[in-house]
Design a protein around this motif. Structure first.
Motif: not given
Length: 201
Positions: A18, A93-94, A96-98, A100-101, A196, A198-199, A201
């Motif tokens: 990641r 956020v979606p 960002i997570k995508e 990073l993953s 990963l 929790e962000l 926020k």
């Protein structure tokens, strides 16, 4: 100011690892945008996948409202503004997570910490920031506000779980860049080996 921009992306990475979320915070005109662009460019040149995000993200409908407010073109009630800044981060956020993953390291020019404190502890004297170009054009760019926010930011830094690194932003652009790049290499290597979480926020 650097020229990497949001479109600077490179393609090489280690499969299955990641990316890291690296946030640059600081007082207004401290040089965050310059350093963020330079950092993305340097990471990409080194063969890492890296992209730039800025908050507020002004291209969305919420972001456009915030841009108008910050530019002193409209008025918004204080509680509503706080919610708009928060919503502006949540809508990303979606993505960002995508990213990073997928192994993309995200360099973020301001994030939730600015929402709480709107400044950082990067050891730039407020008088120095005020002398830099265009200081005072946006709503929160006045010394009393920045000083109050600085106090809140120091309180945030007391949370040792957030892995703060303090950088003296009163030095040359190149010296600052070299230090930030070295710090980020360590963070990226550590992040690659952890799931990963929790962000904030």
């Amino acid at each position: 100011m650097g020229t990497a921009g949001g479109g600077a992306v490179c393609r090489a990475t280690m499969a299955g690892r990641r990316g890291a979320l690296i946030v640059l915070e600081g007082v207004d005109r401290a040089g965050k945008s310059t350093q963020a662009c330079r950092l993305v460019s340097a990471l990409c040149s080194a063969g890492r996948r890296a992209e730039l995000l800025r908050f507020p993200e002004r291209s969305t409908e919420i972001g456009k409202l915030l841009s108008s407010y910050l530019g002193k073109k409209s008025e918004v009630e204080d509680h509503s503004v706080h919610l708009l800044f928060s919503a502006n981060r949540w809508e990303q956020v979606p993505l960002i997570k995508e990213k990073l993953s997928q192994g993309v390291t995200l360099i973020v020019d301001r994030y939730a910490f600015s929402g709480v404190a709107f400044t950082s502890a990067k050891e730039l004297q407020l008088a120095d920031a005020a002398m830099r170009g265009e200081f005072g054009q946006e709503r929160y760019e006045d010394r009393p506000f920045q000083e109050r926010a600085l106090q809140r930011f120091h309180q945030l830094m007391a949370d040792t779980t957030l892995n703060w690194k303090i950088v003296d932003a009163s030095r040359s652009i190149e010296d600052i860049h070299v230090e930030i790049l070295a710090l980020c290499e360590d963070v990226i290597c550590t992040a690659m080996q952890r799931p990963l979480g929790e962000l904030w926020k």
